[in-house]
Each structure stands twice: as C-alpha cells, then as structure tokens.
Design a protein around this motif. Structure first.
Motif, PDB file in Angstrom:
ATOM      1  N   HIS A   1    -165.838 -57.942  35.098  1.00  0.00           N
ATOM      2  CA  HIS A   1    -167.084 -57.578  35.878  1.00  0.00           C
ATOM      3  C   HIS A   1    -166.883 -55.914  36.221  1.00  0.00           C
ATOM      4  N   LYS A   2    -167.862 -55.228  36.207  1.00  0.00           N
ATOM      5  CA  LYS A   2    -167.847 -53.518  36.941  1.00  0.00           C
ATOM      6  C   LYS A   2    -168.101 -53.234  37.949  1.00  0.00           C
ATOM      7  N   ALA A   3    -167.783 -54.208  38.770  1.00  0.00           N
ATOM      8  CA  ALA A   3    -168.017 -54.113  40.556  1.00  0.00           C
ATOM      9  C   ALA A   3    -166.600 -53.731  41.058  1.00  0.00           C
ATOM     10  N   GLN A   4    -166.367 -52.511  40.793  1.00  0.00           N
ATOM     11  CA  GLN A   4    -165.292 -51.954  40.853  1.00  0.00           C
ATOM     12  C   GLN A   4    -164.879 -50.393  41.025  1.00  0.00           C
ATOM     13  N   PRO A   5    -163.291 -49.954  41.988  1.00  0.00           N
ATOM     14  CA  PRO A   5    -163.636 -48.873  42.361  1.00  0.00           C
ATOM     15  C   PRO A   5    -163.945 -47.843  40.918  1.00  0.00           C
ATOM     16  N   ALA A   6    -164.952 -46.355  40.976  1.00  0.00           N
ATOM     17  CA  ALA A   6    -164.055 -45.759  40.225  1.00  0.00           C
ATOM     18  C   ALA A   6    -162.882 -45.303  39.927  1.00  0.00           C
ATOM     19  N   ALA A   7    -162.450 -44.984  38.612  1.00  0.00           N
ATOM     20  CA  ALA A   7    -160.903 -45.406  37.861  1.00  0.00           C
ATOM     21  C   ALA A   7    -161.061 -43.142  38.036  1.00  0.00           C
ATOM     22  N   GLY A   8    -159.602 -43.594  39.231  1.00  0.00           N
ATOM     23  CA  GLY A   8    -158.500 -42.933  40.294  1.00  0.00           C
ATOM     24  C   GLY A   8    -159.338 -42.046  40.897  1.00  0.00           C
ATOM     25  N   SER A   9    -160.522 -42.508  41.984  1.00  0.00           N
ATOM     26  CA  SER A   9    -161.511 -42.394  42.681  1.00  0.00           C
ATOM     27  C   SER A   9    -160.187 -42.379  43.985  1.00  0.00           C
ATOM     28  N   GLU A  10    -161.180 -41.796  45.147  1.00  0.00           N
ATOM     29  CA  GLU A  10    -160.172 -42.657  46.209  1.00  0.00           C
ATOM     30  C   GLU A  10    -160.677 -43.519  47.123  1.00  0.00           C
ATOM     31  N   GLU A  11    -161.470 -44.418  46.633  1.00  0.00           N
ATOM     32  CA  GLU A  11    -161.543 -45.398  47.251  1.00  0.00           C
ATOM     33  C   GLU A  11    -160.735 -46.483  45.767  1.00  0.00           C
ATOM     34  N   GLU A  12    -160.615 -46.512  44.938  1.00  0.00           N
ATOM     35  CA  GLU A  12    -159.374 -46.647  44.313  1.00  0.00           C
ATOM     36  C   GLU A  12    -157.890 -47.304  44.858  1.00  0.00           C
ATOM     37  N   HIS A  13    -157.349 -45.785  44.645  1.00  0.00           N
ATOM     38  CA  HIS A  13    -156.053 -45.177  45.341  1.00  0.00           C
ATOM     39  C   HIS A  13    -155.881 -45.423  46.974  1.00  0.00           C
ATOM     40  N   ARG A  14    -156.883 -46.239  47.607  1.00  0.00           N
ATOM     41  CA  ARG A  14    -157.269 -46.395  49.072  1.00  0.00           C
ATOM     42  C   ARG A  14    -156.930 -47.883  48.932  1.00  0.00           C
ATOM     43  N   TYR A  15    -157.740 -48.962  47.928  1.00  0.00           N
ATOM     44  CA  TYR A  15    -157.200 -50.178  47.729  1.00  0.00           C
ATOM     45  C   TYR A  15    -156.091 -50.193  46.629  1.00  0.00           C
ATOM     46  N   ILE A  16    -155.454 -50.284  46.064  1.00  0.00           N
ATOM     47  CA  ILE A  16    -153.867 -50.159  46.001  1.00  0.00           C
ATOM     48  C   ILE A  16    -152.911 -49.414  46.851  1.00  0.00           C
ATOM     49  N   ARG A  17    -153.330 -48.182  47.580  1.00  0.00           N
ATOM     50  CA  ARG A  17    -152.107 -48.161  48.559  1.00  0.00           C
ATOM     51  C   ARG A  17    -152.272 -49.182  49.690  1.00  0.00           C
ATOM     52  N   TYR A  18    -153.131 -49.684  50.289  1.00  0.00           N
ATOM     53  CA  TYR A  18    -153.622 -50.522  51.035  1.00  0.00           C
ATOM     54  C   TYR A  18    -152.902 -52.089  50.702  1.00  0.00           C
ATOM     55  N   ALA A  19    -152.967 -52.588  49.500  1.00  0.00           N
ATOM     56  CA  ALA A  19    -152.581 -53.450  49.139  1.00  0.00           C
ATOM     57  C   ALA A  19    -150.463 -53.499  48.954  1.00  0.00           C
ATOM     58  N   VAL A  20    -150.368 -52.863  48.655  1.00  0.00           N
ATOM     59  CA  VAL A  20    -148.528 -52.254  48.919  1.00  0.00           C
ATOM     60  C   VAL A  20    -148.270 -52.099  50.263  1.00  0.00           C
ATOM     61  N   ALA A  21    -149.142 -51.504  51.240  1.00  0.00           N
ATOM     62  CA  ALA A  21    -149.417 -51.358  52.225  1.00  0.00           C
ATOM     63  C   ALA A  21    -149.221 -53.475  52.830  1.00  0.00           C
ATOM     64  N   ARG A  22    -149.361 -54.326  52.695  1.00  0.00           N
ATOM     65  CA  ARG A  22    -149.983 -55.390  52.948  1.00  0.00           C
ATOM     66  C   ARG A  22    -149.085 -56.104  52.320  1.00  0.00           C
ATOM     67  N   LEU A  23    -149.270 -56.059  51.497  1.00  0.00           N
ATOM     68  CA  LEU A  23    -148.031 -57.258  50.755  1.00  0.00           C
ATOM     69  C   LEU A  23    -146.969 -56.390  50.300  1.00  0.00           C
TER      70      LEU A  23
END
Length: 551
Positions: free
Chosen positions: A266-288
């Motif tokens: 699918h294409k409903a993803q944050p843009a590659a290397g974007s602030e939104e993508e980094h926020r998502y990955i960092r949030y995943a690390v913080a939670r999990l």
C-alpha cells in the motif's frame, strides 16, 4: 564519596523539580509522577507514568515529551530512554526501562511542554530471574543466536503471520500464539503497519472480525485502501496498546516477535526519510523496545519502496534510538542489497524461492564472510505452503512436505528459515478456521509445522552451534554439519546409505526420522576413517547423529 555526591545531586534535582512543577501548574495544572513497582525481575520493565491534570496541548504527540536516564546506583550502565504519549488529550505519558541484571537502580525523568519542564528522580530494585531476555548474536559462534539472559542457544524456527493484529478479538490472537508455541515456533513475523487490497489467490475476506488495514495512526477512513485520510501526527493508541498486550503474551511464552515496520502492498505511508516517518519509528522504539522479545524489520519487500541509502540511514537511526540494541534487519525482494557490513544490521532476512536451498544458503554464508563480519543467515521467505504464485519454482512445489524438506536443506547449511503456513483453510470463507501466513490462525488439519517441530527436536539434541557445513565428509547427495572428531549431523534427502569420513575414535550413532521424529539407535559403536551406514530404517528423508563416545 559517591553516596554524598549522589544525595546532593538528588537534593538539587528535587529543588529544580519543584520549581519547574510550580511553573507548569499555571499552564496545564498539576503534574504527577508514579512508578509501577519498587522491585522487578531482570528483563521485565519498570514504568514511570506522568499524569497531566487539565492538559492544554493542541497535539500532545508534538507539543510535549518525556525522556529519562536510567542507571545502576553506582552510576554505571547509564542509558537514555524516550517516553511516549499514551492518551489522546495528553493527560498520560509513560517511560519504560528494561534492566538486564540484578541490583539497585536510579533514574531521572523529565517531562517537557514548550519551554517548561519538570523532573522526577527515583530508585528501584532489580532481582535475578529465569527470564531469557533478548536474542543476540553469539559472540563465540556468530553464525548463531543466544538468549542474553541465560546464554542458552536459540534455534531460530520462525513463521509469518503478517496480519496477526488484524483480528479484532484478542482471544484469536492469543490462541494463535499458543498454537504456534505448541508447534515449537519461537519467532513470528508481524506487521506493525500495513494494508492490502489483494489476497494473492488465498480464500481470505475481511469482515467484522478481521481487517487487512493495520493503522498505527489515526485515520478518518481507516478501512479505505486508497484514501484512509491518515493524520501522521497522531497515533492510534488502542492499536498500540493491543500490540503491547500481544507482545507481552508472546514474551511469556519465549516467542520473539519480528516487528515489521511497513510492507509494500500500500502507499498510505509517511514519506521516505520524513519527519513523520522518523516520529513513527521513534515512537515504536519508545513503546516497544522495553519488551525483551522483539526484533526490528525495516519493511517487507523493502527494495520495492525504499532504496539502499534509506535502508542504511534508517537502520542506523533505529538502532541508535533503541537503548537495548535489539537485533534488526531488512527484508528486500532480492537477496541483495543487504546492508551486511553495517553495525546496525543484526542478521540477514533474505527472500529467495529458488530450489535447492542448501547450496543457496552456503553461498549466503560465503557472501557474508567477504564482508569480514559474521552474522546469522536467514531466508525468511522461501515459499508458502499450498501457495503457488507465478514466480514459484514450479506448480505444486510448496506442499507441506516439500517445504519441510527445504527447511532441512537450510538448517544443514548452518542457516535458519521462516516458514509460511497454508492460508487455504479460509478467513470468512468456509471452513473459516485458518489464515496461516496471512494472520496466524490455523486448525489441526494444518500439519506443516509439525514436521518443522521434529527438525527442532533433532537440532536441539546436540550442540548444533558448534558445527560447520562439511558436505565433503559424506556421499550420495547427503549433507553434513560437523565438528570433526566430536559431532557429525548428517541429512539424507532420500532413503539409502551414506559413507561418513570420521576422525579417529569410537562413536555412537542413531537414526532420526525427519518425517515422524522417531529415533532409532544404532546398537553397535562405530569407527572410521570411512564408515558406511546401514540402509535408512524407512522411506522418505532421514537424519543421522554421530557423537564421539565418552570415555
């Protein structure tokens, strides 16, 4: 001396904390800290919760933050940890820490909103326990894995259940985990984000009990494939909380969850290397990341939607954000590129459907050797049971028995694999008792993983991690893993005999049916240099375990 300095430090911190808290009262009301426990076991986690009375934030995922520092009481092993918002209105933030060993610990956590911040310090005790902890690369035998908590070796036996979290009833999720655990699966590939509108020819339909739309963010139309209208600045908290419950349940059964951050469907993803993508990955690390039973996968079929530069940069960032450096990998559609030489890259997760697999995985080891960095090799997508896309080797090439034999080929190369169960039992299509590689559910008619369980029994009956591929020591198309002079594990893909070249000494040997798990001792001791086995005790494929006799 340290105690005096530390008490002075704590006193100053409390004074600063009081000053900041007073400032914050006028903006958002009172700030209250609470600690989950005074004592935890190693490889569990302690959690500090911040409750904000009358939060006034426009977007708590952007306008406030929580971070901390955790260390042993003597100041050693200090780790910086990110917290996360856990309420839509910003009234609750949490921060978690997973200690690796017993002892006394201290922490300092800082809640920030705008230019105002408040700090709390505290302490807790960690007791020793039998928890296995994360998996790591074995520093002595780096083609293989160990459990950090007790040093036991981990025979990686994985399966794919991409949309496991698509089940709305959590009893189906936990029942699926239990079923897989009983089949000796100890690793499951699970999507954290992903949607699909294709079913790959499988009898699967969405419905009230199951969705193919996994949305870590809030979305106005989460089940709309083309236009879900996602707000990438706000996280879908019930979904993340459900993920944590799944992780905790799997952790208590010593099952590693490979958190697949994204998929190419699918294409409903944050843009590659974007602030939104980094926020998502960092949030995943913080939670999990405080869950010991997690590894990271940057994305399934990654090279179809991200490039090599992104993979290296994002993998480096992810592991840098993870205080515990859980193993991480990527999963491209092709064997290369793999970021094999980089520090963030914990093991390969290739996709290759070719046959035979034995020679391919031996080649993978040689490719890895050339980097000067040895790490485990895994083919995590070499076919799915009863699933025959156009790129499969040939029609009917992926029956339960074919894939079971393929798994032995991989293991006999000193490598590991992830199998995909049949999805033919249906989801919302009669008999509606399956789901297999799509979502992890299955029934008693699905037998492939029973064969894999026999393979696990064989390998865990000897010190497999000490052996290396030595096919030159056998004939008749057999495969051999050996520590010459001590252990010889031989696999015969078809019935017959095999000659094994042995170092001087006396050995004991036994047959093992790869099909049924039956063990049959060879009654008389054997010796080299060239020993020819009796004929296999039955049809299909057999293994032979030869071990030097104790004197």
């Amino acid at each position: 001396m340290f105690n005096c300095v530390f008490r002075g430090f704590m006193k100053n911190i409390h004074l600063i904390s009081f000053a900041f808290a007073s400032s914050l009262l006028s903006a958002s009301g009172a700030i209250a800290f609470s600690k989950s426990t005074e004592s935890i076991e190693a490889y569990n986690y302690v959690e500090v919760t911040v409750q904000v009375d009358k939060p006034d934030m426009r977007n708590p995922f952007l306008d406030a933050s929580l971070s901390g520092s955790f260390a042993r009481a003597d100041g050693s092993d200090r780790r910086k940890v990110d917290g996360f918002c856990d309420s839509a209105n910003g009234s609750i933030f949490r921060i978690r820490f997973m200690p690796a060993s017993a002892g006394n610990y201290v922490y300092s956590v800082v809640y920030r909103q705008g230019t105002v911040e408040t700090t709390q310090t505290g302490a807790f005790k960690v007791t020793a326990a039998q928890r296995r902890g994360p998996i790591r690369v074995d520093p002595k035998y780096p083609w293989h894995f160990i459990w950090e908590g007790n040093g036991e070796h981990y025979f990686f036996n994985g399966t794919t259940a991409f949309w496991l979290m698509g089940w709305r009833e959590e009893r189906i999720i936990t029942n699926s985990i239990d079923r897989l655990a009983n089949l000796k699966i100890n690793r499951i590939r699970v999507l954290l984000s992903g949607a699909a509108n294709i079913l790959w020819g499988e009898p699967v339909m969405t419905g009230q009990n199951f969705t193919l739309s996994l949305r870590p963010w809030l979305a106005e139309a989460p089940n709309n494939f083309e236009q879900p209208k996602i707000d990438f600045t706000r996280f879908n908290l019930p979904y993340w909380q459900k993920w944590e419950r799944m992780l905790r349940y799997a952790r208590d059964r010593d099952i590693i969850i490979s958190a697949v951050l994204e998929i190419s469907t699918h294409k409903a993803q944050p843009a590659a290397g974007s602030e939104e993508e980094h926020r998502y990955i960092r949030y995943a690390v913080a939670r999990l990341a405080a869950f010991s039973n997690i590894t990271w996968d940057l994305g399934d079929d990654l090279d179809t939607f991200r490039d090599e530069k992104w993979t290296h940069e994002t993998g480096t960032l992810l592991v840098g954000w993870d205080p515990y450096k859980h193993l991480a990998s990527s999963h491209p559609t092709h064997r290369e590129p793999q970021d094999r030489a980089s520090d963030w890259f914990g093991f390969t997760s290739i996709q290759d459907w070719s046959r035979p697999q034995h020679s391919l995985m031996l080649e993978e080891r040689e490719i890895q050797k050339k980097t000067g960095r040895i790490i485990p090799q895994a083919n995590e997508e070499y076919g799915y049971e009863d699933h025959y896309p156009h790129w499969a080797p040939k029609p009917d090439a992926d029956s339960a028995q074919t894939l079971r034999r393929t798994a032995w080929e991989i293991a006999m190369a000193g490598a590991y694999g992830t199998a995909g169960e049949s999805a033919r039992r249906g989801v919302n299509i009669w008999p509606d008792t399956g789901g297999g590689w799509i979502n992890g559910r299955g029934d008693d008619t699905m037998v492939m993983l029973k064969g894999y369980a026999h393979m696990v029994d064989f390998f865990t009956s000897f010190e497999w991690w000490k052996t290396e591929p030595h096919d030159e020591l056998v004939n008749n198309g057999a495969y051999c893993l050996a520590k010459p002079g001590e252990i010889y594990a031989v696999y015969l893909p078809k019935e017959g005999t095999v000659m094994v070249k042995l170092e001087p000494g006396t050995y004991e040997a036994s047959w093992f049916s790869a099909f049924t798990g039956e063990r049959i001792p060879i009654s008389s001791p054997i010796a080299g240099p060239d020993w020819t086995s009796p004929k296999t005790p039955g049809w299909l494929d057999w293994a032979l375990l030869i071990k030097k006799q104790d004197r």
